[in-house]
Each structure stands twice: as structure tokens, then as C-alpha cells.
Design a protein around this motif. Structure first.
Motif, mmCIF file in Angstrom:
data_model
loop_
_atom_site.group_PDB
_atom_site.id
_atom_site.type_symbol
_atom_site.label_atom_id
_atom_site.label_comp_id
_atom_site.label_asym_id
_atom_site.label_seq_id
_atom_site.Cartn_x
_atom_site.Cartn_y
_atom_site.Cartn_z
ATOM 1 N N PHE A 409 0.715 -1.304 0.112
ATOM 2 C CA PHE A 409 0.136 0.017 0.070
ATOM 3 C C PHE A 409 0.723 1.363 0.065
ATOM 4 N N ILE A 410 0.575 2.401 -0.635
ATOM 5 C CA ILE A 410 1.168 3.543 -0.614
ATOM 6 C C ILE A 410 0.253 4.623 -0.116
ATOM 7 N N PHE A 411 0.421 5.284 1.051
ATOM 8 C CA PHE A 411 -0.400 6.299 1.696
ATOM 9 C C PHE A 411 0.553 7.412 2.689
ATOM 10 N N HIS A 412 0.267 8.444 2.457
ATOM 11 C CA HIS A 412 0.841 9.402 3.435
ATOM 12 C C HIS A 412 2.514 9.624 2.941
ATOM 13 N N GLY A 413 2.740 9.335 1.730
ATOM 14 C CA GLY A 413 4.130 9.461 1.186
ATOM 15 C C GLY A 413 5.011 8.365 1.766
ATOM 16 N N PHE A 414 4.299 7.041 2.315
ATOM 17 C CA PHE A 414 5.203 5.870 2.287
ATOM 18 C C PHE A 414 4.677 4.716 1.775
ATOM 19 N N ARG A 415 5.687 3.768 1.342
ATOM 20 C CA ARG A 415 5.228 2.546 0.988
ATOM 21 C C ARG A 415 5.138 1.436 2.075
ATOM 22 N N PHE A 416 3.914 0.825 2.259
ATOM 23 C CA PHE A 416 4.007 -0.210 3.172
ATOM 24 C C PHE A 416 3.558 -1.670 2.637
ATOM 25 N N GLU A 417 4.606 -2.612 3.099
ATOM 26 C CA GLU A 417 4.479 -3.812 2.626
ATOM 27 C C GLU A 417 4.154 -4.757 3.601
ATOM 28 N N VAL A 418 3.280 -5.522 3.729
ATOM 29 C CA VAL A 418 2.853 -6.517 4.694
ATOM 30 C C VAL A 418 3.817 -7.732 4.685
ATOM 31 N N ILE A 419 4.913 -7.939 5.372
ATOM 32 C CA ILE A 419 5.474 -9.028 5.385
ATOM 33 C C ILE A 419 5.175 -10.172 6.096
ATOM 34 N N GLN A 420 4.421 -10.272 7.290
ATOM 35 C CA GLN A 420 4.033 -11.339 8.069
ATOM 36 C C GLN A 420 2.606 -10.898 8.704
ATOM 37 N N ARG A 421 1.670 -11.989 8.523
ATOM 38 C CA ARG A 421 0.345 -11.815 9.111
ATOM 39 C C ARG A 421 0.195 -13.231 9.883
ATOM 40 N N THR A 422 -0.359 -13.009 11.169
ATOM 41 C CA THR A 422 -0.763 -14.187 12.021
ATOM 42 C C THR A 422 -2.057 -13.936 12.244
ATOM 43 N N ASP A 423 -2.930 -15.129 11.923
ATOM 44 C CA ASP A 423 -4.504 -15.028 12.093
ATOM 45 C C ASP A 423 -4.941 -13.551 11.261
ATOM 46 N N ASN A 424 -5.487 -12.794 12.290
ATOM 47 C CA ASN A 424 -5.909 -11.519 11.825
ATOM 48 C C ASN A 424 -5.297 -10.357 12.332
ATOM 49 N N ARG A 425 -4.023 -10.692 12.572
ATOM 50 C CA ARG A 425 -2.951 -9.657 13.119
ATOM 51 C C ARG A 425 -1.904 -9.490 12.028
ATOM 52 N N ILE A 426 -1.630 -8.244 11.717
ATOM 53 C CA ILE A 426 -0.529 -7.908 10.982
ATOM 54 C C ILE A 426 0.768 -7.796 12.110
ATOM 55 N N THR A 427 1.760 -8.813 12.035
ATOM 56 C CA THR A 427 2.926 -8.995 12.735
ATOM 57 C C THR A 427 4.043 -8.178 12.092
ATOM 58 N N ARG A 428 4.388 -7.930 10.981
ATOM 59 C CA ARG A 428 5.594 -7.470 10.487
ATOM 60 C C ARG A 428 5.306 -6.702 9.134
#
Length: 434
Positions: A409-428
Motif C-alpha cells: 500500500f502507498i499512502f501518506h508518502g510511504f510504501r507499506f508492505e505486509v511481510i507477515q500476518r498471523t491470524d488476523n494480526r499484521i505482525t511485520r
């Protein structure tokens, strides 16, 4: 001959009057700049050291609207009068072309000697100049008070027609913004260190932030089960990096107390001594007997109030509950102090608990549970924290869904990449500033 002498005297008096009016104009211009640019904090410091002029300047600047009205009234009076006298003087000397000459000469004189020069001095010596002119300006304010009051009422009435409301006391509410702006400006210019800026702003923010924003979430709280065996309780307590642990019975929501590691060790040791090393006596040991009563606080409590309460109660451990009384997390005095001085670690903190890592490629590998404020402080960013407390919460809020692993995702001038997800939690996550 007498007519010529009288003529020369009149010219001399007119020229002298113009010069005097220019001096008064310079005084009003410099006073306005000095009194509006002077730091009230520095004036207060001088007043506390016994400076009567600084104390008078503080009193004058309490009502900027009245101050500016009086100074501008005086300044305009002397400027208009000086221009009128100059026009009459140069018309007498040069005839019809005297108006143009008077305009040119007075523009130069007023610009250089009545505006730029005094204001330059005042802006470079604001506090000193403000204290020096406070006496005469206070007299001017009293003399012009009736006229200024009438003009003030007229101006407020006109502004009200356009929906603009004026309040001279609003500057008091803007003091925090001034401090924050001054610190950020000083940091950008290399005068204020980042750590010093963060400490001061952290202390100022305590009254505006709640315990919910920095508490340790209940999913990460290490607890002891009161029904476990003494040996198991002792093992868990010794293996934990924390000295205080909540004690529950039957369910995690039923907190029966808080045990301090020293209290547990003392109780176990005392029983061993009393039983002459007979380990069977520990089977009757009940941890609830030596645990302290649990201290619960609502999640909406401000950090400033919570810190004061910790100091008043001589404790620094509290469990956070929501409006229904359900456990939400825990907060310690150390958590609040870390909002001021930054992360506090000791020899018992685990290296793996560091919530972020800065790579050589410029990316930041972030624990999803890391708070936005902590990341902003570590990376010197300005990610918004109005809608979420954690980085994972910010991504979920912006994405309006729970992202899958690998999504970007890209918002607020930053690039966010989801590296790890556990169940319904974004962990990394991996974050890069664009």
C-alpha cells in the motif's frame, strides 16, 4: 527684511517639526515591532529577576489588540502630519512641483528612518527594546484608550459580519504550539538535538494522550495462574523478565492480584525454612495470600493524570480496563517515562523485543504492534496517529480491510508492505519513505 527673517524662521520651524515627527514615527514603528516580536517567556524571566520595565512590557502585551491599536493610531497621526507639513514646505519652496518632491522625499525618509531602521533594530533586540519603550507606550495606551476602544468595537463589528471572532486570550492557548514550532525549527536548523526535542515534546504531550495509546495489550501480558503448583509459579516468575506479574484464577479476566517476584521468593523461602526443607509444605501454598491487590484504571485516563496517580499511590503498575470493566492491557510508570526519555532497557530486556530494524537499503522492518508515535520518534517521521495507535492499525484503517501477506500500500508518502500476518494480526511490515 523682517518678512524674510520671519519666512526663514517658519521654514526652520516646519523642517524641525518634520524631523521631530519622523523621530516619533520611528519610535512608534520600532515599539510595535519590539512589543509584538518579544518573547513573553524571556520577558517573564527578566521580570522574575526584578526588571520593572520587562514586567510593564508583559502587562502591555497581554492585550495585543489594544496595544496595536494605540501604536498604529500614534504612528499614523505623526506620519500624516509630517507628510502634510512636508507638502506645505516643499510647495512653498518649489511651487506646484512641491507635491511630487514632498512625496518622493517623505517616502524615502519614512521608509528608511521611520520604518526599516527602527524595525531592524527592534527585531534584533526585541526584549531589550520592548522593555525600554514599555514606559512611554503605556502612557500612549492610556491617552488613546477612548479612541482605540471605539475603533476596536467598530473593527470587531465589521469582522463579525464576515464570521470572524476575535479573542485576545487565544495566544495563551497557543503557547504549546509556539514551543513545538520553536523546537522543530531549532532541530531543522541544527540548534536543538533530536533527543532534546523529543523529550520536551513528550513531556508536553502527556496531558493530551491516554493510557490506551501506550499500554501493553492484553494479548501480550504475561500472567500467572493462581491454581498452578508453587514450583510452576516459581519457575514462571524466574523465567519472566518482569518483576510484577498479574495473577488470575479460572480466567484471564478474573485478576485476583499482582505478585512481585521478591514477595513470591520471600514467601517460598520462609515456608521452606519453617518446614525445615520439607517440600511438602509448598503444596498448600496459595499465591493469592502474598499478592498485592490489583490496581485498575480506565483506558481514557491521560498519561499526565496516571503519572500523578502512580506517584501518589507509591506504585508503578496498573491494569487497564474499558468502560465495561474488561481487561484491555497494562501500563507501568516506565511506559510513561519512555514517552519522555525514549526506550528504557536493562539487562533483563530481550534483544528480540526491539520492534524495528533499519536496513542498509533504507527500509524499516517494523513490528505491527509498534505504536505510530514510537516509529515517528525513531525515524523522525510525521505519520498521523489520530485514527490508529499502532502501525498495523494505521494500515488496516487506510486499507479498510485486513491485508494479506505480501500486499503493498502507498499512502501518506510511504510504501507499506505486509511481510507477515498471523491470524488476523499484521505482525511485520516493511516501510519505506517515498
Amino acid at each position: 527684511m523682517e518678512t524674510t527673517g520671519s519666512y526663514d524662521i517658519a521654514l526652520f520651524i516646519t523642517g524641525g517639526s518634520i524631523l521631530l515627527l519622523l523621530v516619533l514615527s520611528a519610535f512608534f514603528s520600532g515599539s510595535e515591532t519590539a512589543l509584538t516580536a518579544a518573547s513573553r517567556g524571556k520577558l517573564r524571566a527578566q521580570a522574575d529577576r526584578g526588571s520593572k520595565n520587562a514586567e510593564r512590557a508583559l502587562k502591555i502585551t497581554e492585550d495585543n489588540e489594544r496595544l496595536i491599536g494605540s501604536v498604529l493610531l500614534g504612528n499614523n497621526l505623526v506620519n500624516i502630519l509630517a507628510t502634510s507639513l512636508a507638502t506645505a514646505l516643499f510647495t512653498t519652496l518649489f511651487g506646484d512641483s512641491g507635491v511630487a518632491v514632498a512625496t518622493l522625499v517623505m517616502t524615502l525618509l519614512v521608509l528608511i528612518f521611520a520604518e526599516v531602521l527602527p524595525k531592524t533594530y527592534a527585531i534584533t533586540n526585541a526584549e531589550r527594546a520592548a522593555a525600554g519603550v514599555s514606559g512611554p507606550i503605556s502612557i500612549v495606551i492610556r491617552v488613546f484608550a477612548p479612541v482605540v476602544t471605539a475603533v476596536r468595537a467598530l473593527v470587531r463589528g465589521v469582522l463579525r459580519l464576515f464570521g470572524v471572532l476575535t479573542d485576545p486570550d487565544t495566544q495563551i492557548l497557543a503557547i504549546r504550539d509556539e514551543i513545538e514550532g520553536a523546537l522543530n525549527l531549532g532541530h531543522s536548523e541544527g540548534v536543538v538535538e533530536k533527543e532534546d526535542r523529543d523529550r520536551i515534546l513528550g513531556a508536553l504531550d502527556l496531558s493530551e494522550r491516554t493510557v490506551e495509546e501506550i499500554m501493553l495489550h492484553r494479548s501480550k501480558i504475561a500472567m500467572l495462574n493462581a491454581d498452578d503448583s508453587p514450583a510452576e509459579l516459581l519457575r514462571q516468575c524466574l523465567e519472566s523478565p518482569h518483576t510484577r506479574l498479574p495473577v488470575y484464577r479460572d480466567s484471564h479476566e478474573n485478576i485476583v492480584g499482582v505478585i512481585h517476584a521478591k514477595d513470591l521468593l520471600r514467601a517460598v523461602y520462609a515456608r521452606r525454612i519453617a518446614a525445615q526443607s520439607d517440600e511438602s509444605v509448598l503444596t498448600e501454598f496459595d499465591i493469592a495470600e502474598v499478592s498485592m491487590p490489583a490496581y485498575f484504571v480506565p483506558e481514557t485516563t491521560t498519561l499526565d493524570d496516571q503519572m500523578r496517580e502512580f506517584l501518589r499511590r507509591h506504585t508503578h503498575f496498573a491494569l487497564v480496563v474499558d468502560e465495561y470493566g474488561a481487561l484491555q492491557g497494562l501500563i507501568t510508570l516506565e511506559d510513561i517515562l519512555e514517552e519522555i526519555v525514549g526506550e528504557i532497557t536493562d539487562e533483563f530486556d530481550l534483544d528480540g523485543e526491539v520492534p524495528y530494524r533499519h536496513t542498509d537499503a533504507g527500509d524499516w522492518i517494523i513490528d505491527g504492534g509498534m505504536t505510530i508515535r514510537d516509529l515517528n520518534r525513531a525515524a523522525d517521521w510525521q505519520l498521523p496517529d489520530e485514527e490508529a495507535n499502532t502501525i498495523a492499525g494505521l494500515v488496516i484503517h487506510e486499507a479498510q480491510t485486513i491485508p494479506e501477506q505480501g500486499q503493498v500500500f502507498i499512502f501518506h508518502g510511504f510504501r507499506f508492505e505486509v511481510i507477515q500476518r498471523t491470524d488476523n494480526r499484521i505482525t511485520r511490515l516493511r516501510i519505506r519513505k517515498l
